[in-house]
Design a protein around this motif. Structure first.
Motif, short mmCIF file in Angstrom:
data_model
loop_
_atom_site.label_atom_id
_atom_site.label_comp_id
_atom_site.label_asym_id
_atom_site.label_seq_id
_atom_site.Cartn_x
_atom_site.Cartn_y
_atom_site.Cartn_z
N VAL A 1 47.23 89.08 -7.02
CA VAL A 1 46.64 87.95 -7.73
C VAL A 1 46.97 88.05 -9.22
O VAL A 1 47.30 87.06 -9.87
CB VAL A 1 45.11 87.91 -7.51
N GLN A 2 46.90 89.25 -9.76
CA GLN A 2 47.23 89.46 -11.18
C GLN A 2 48.69 89.10 -11.45
O GLN A 2 49.02 88.47 -12.46
CB GLN A 2 46.95 90.92 -11.57
N ARG B 1 59.29 79.69 -19.71
CA ARG B 1 59.64 81.09 -19.91
C ARG B 1 58.39 81.95 -19.86
O ARG B 1 57.30 81.53 -20.24
CB ARG B 1 60.33 81.28 -21.27
N MET B 2 58.58 83.17 -19.40
CA MET B 2 57.47 84.12 -19.31
C MET B 2 57.58 85.09 -20.47
O MET B 2 58.66 85.63 -20.73
CB MET B 2 57.56 84.87 -17.97
N ALA B 3 56.50 85.27 -21.20
CA ALA B 3 56.53 86.16 -22.36
C ALA B 3 56.94 87.57 -21.96
O ALA B 3 56.58 88.06 -20.88
CB ALA B 3 55.15 86.18 -23.02
N GLN B 4 57.68 88.23 -22.84
CA GLN B 4 58.17 89.58 -22.56
C GLN B 4 57.03 90.55 -22.25
O GLN B 4 57.11 91.36 -21.33
CB GLN B 4 58.98 90.09 -23.75
N LYS B 5 55.95 90.44 -23.02
CA LYS B 5 54.84 91.38 -22.80
C LYS B 5 54.18 91.14 -21.43
O LYS B 5 53.72 92.09 -20.79
CB LYS B 5 53.80 91.25 -23.92
N ASP B 6 54.16 89.88 -20.97
CA ASP B 6 53.62 89.59 -19.64
C ASP B 6 54.54 90.13 -18.56
O ASP B 6 54.08 90.65 -17.53
CB ASP B 6 53.42 88.08 -19.47
N GLN B 7 55.86 89.98 -18.79
CA GLN B 7 56.82 90.53 -17.82
C GLN B 7 56.63 92.02 -17.66
O GLN B 7 56.59 92.56 -16.55
CB GLN B 7 58.24 90.24 -18.29
N GLU B 8 56.50 92.71 -18.80
CA GLU B 8 56.37 94.16 -18.77
C GLU B 8 55.05 94.60 -18.12
O GLU B 8 54.98 95.62 -17.45
CB GLU B 8 56.48 94.72 -20.19
N GLU B 9 54.03 93.77 -18.31
CA GLU B 9 52.72 94.14 -17.78
C GLU B 9 52.67 94.03 -16.25
O GLU B 9 52.12 94.90 -15.58
CB GLU B 9 51.64 93.25 -18.39
N VAL B 10 53.25 92.96 -15.71
CA VAL B 10 53.08 92.73 -14.27
C VAL B 10 54.29 93.17 -13.43
O VAL B 10 54.20 93.17 -12.20
CB VAL B 10 52.77 91.25 -13.97
N HIS C 1 52.19 84.59 -13.80
CA HIS C 1 53.41 83.78 -13.77
C HIS C 1 53.12 82.36 -14.27
O HIS C 1 52.11 81.76 -13.88
CB HIS C 1 53.95 83.73 -12.32
N PRO C 2 53.95 81.80 -15.16
CA PRO C 2 53.66 80.48 -15.74
C PRO C 2 53.47 79.37 -14.71
O PRO C 2 52.64 78.49 -14.90
CB PRO C 2 54.90 80.21 -16.62
N ILE C 3 54.23 79.41 -13.62
CA ILE C 3 54.06 78.39 -12.57
C ILE C 3 52.97 78.81 -11.59
O ILE C 3 52.14 78.00 -11.17
CB ILE C 3 55.40 78.15 -11.83
N GLY C 4 52.94 80.08 -11.27
CA GLY C 4 51.90 80.58 -10.36
C GLY C 4 50.50 80.36 -10.91
O GLY C 4 49.54 80.23 -10.14
N ALA C 5 50.36 80.31 -12.23
CA ALA C 5 49.05 80.13 -12.86
C ALA C 5 48.43 78.77 -12.51
O ALA C 5 47.22 78.59 -12.68
CB ALA C 5 49.18 80.27 -14.38
N MET C 6 49.25 77.84 -12.01
CA MET C 6 48.69 76.54 -11.61
C MET C 6 47.69 76.70 -10.47
O MET C 6 46.81 75.85 -10.29
CB MET C 6 49.82 75.59 -11.18
N GLN C 7 47.83 77.76 -9.66
CA GLN C 7 46.89 78.02 -8.56
C GLN C 7 45.95 79.18 -8.90
O GLN C 7 45.36 79.81 -8.02
CB GLN C 7 47.65 78.36 -7.27
N LYS C 8 45.79 79.45 -10.22
CA LYS C 8 44.98 80.59 -10.65
C LYS C 8 43.55 80.50 -10.12
O LYS C 8 43.01 81.47 -9.57
CB LYS C 8 44.96 80.65 -12.18
N ASP C 9 42.94 79.33 -10.27
CA ASP C 9 41.54 79.18 -9.84
C ASP C 9 41.40 79.38 -8.33
O ASP C 9 40.39 79.93 -7.86
CB ASP C 9 41.00 77.81 -10.25
#
Length: 247
Positions: free
Chosen positions: A180-181, A137-146, A186-194
């Motif tokens: 990129v932000q 799940r994606m936190a509500q505050k992260d959803q609202e931010e992006v 995104h919880p799954i997208g963060a796997m390719q963050k680096d």
């Protein structure tokens, strides 16, 4: 009969010299620039009575969602579908965006912008097609931010306004960098963050941004591009230092 006066910058081929032609078309209620161009398409006769080739432009959704009809209207980069004739000063000048190659007349090639999205891996990887259940799940505050960043339609208006984005520059541009932000949050997208941050440290990356801040003002979707770029700048610095000290 009430008419609309248009002055259009035209170009027959990608490498030919541009020229202008003027057209007078019948005015109708709730008319937008796309409607005016359709009138020219039906009757391609200039203001001085010369029959010419119909004006070429691109459009798709007609709801300011796809960004395909972006052009410079009375000196401002915007979408033709949402530019109401009643709100424009006449004569109305139309020209193609200047930061992209012209295909013909008002039609441009935005491929460079899509290539930049490939460079920053602007997507979430899908691990096969089998049923693997719900993702994290994606936190509500992260959803609202992006969420505002997800409204980007790759229209090119931010690129048009950016002094650092031009044919001689490798700068990826505000829109692809802001993505990129979105995908790193995104919880799954963060796997390719680096991998995405690594791309921003390369040629045309975030260091090429001159902080002119024209992009946020030009964005028709009011995406907080400068805020996203500022956050990514801090992430890129942290990422670079961590690489340095992890050696």
């Amino acid at each position: 009969m009430k008419t609309v006066h248009l002055i259009i910058k035209r170009q027959d081929t990608p490498n030919s010299a541009p020229y202008t032609q003027e057209f007078m078309v019948p005015h109708t209620d709730n008319m937008n620039v796309v409607t005016a161009l359709m009138e020219i398409q039906k009757n391609p006769v200039t203001k001085d009575g010369q029959t010419v080739n119909p004006v070429v432009w691109e459009c798709n959704c007609l709801e300011e969602v796809c960004g395909a009809c972006s052009m410079i209207i009375n000196g401002k980069a915007r979408q033709a579908c949402s530019a109401l004739i009643a709100h424009l000063t006449q004569p109305i000048t139309l020209a193609p965006l200047t930061k992209f190659p012209v295909v013909r007349d008002l039609m441009i090639d935005r491929q460079r912008m899509f290539d930049a999205l490939k460079t920053v891996k602007g997507w979430v990887n899908v691990d096969g097609t089998m049923l693997i259940g719900r993702g994290p799940r994606m936190a509500q505050k992260d959803q609202e931010e992006v969420y505002p960043i997800s409204r980007c339609m790759t229209c090119g208006c931010c690129m048009e306004s950016c002094p650092n984005y031009h044919p001689d520059s490798a700068f990826l541009g505000p829109a692809p960098i802001a993505q990129v932000q979105l995908f790193n949050t995104h919880p799954i997208g963060a796997m390719q963050k680096d991998e995405r941050l690594e791309a921003l440290t390369g040629p045309g990356g975030i260091a090429a941004c001159g902080n002119a801040q024209n992009c946020a003002a030009a964005c028709p979707k009011q995406i907080p591009l400068t805020g996203a770029i500022a956050k990514l700048n801090r992430q890129v610095n942290k990422f670079t230092f961590s690489k340095l000290f992890d050696k």
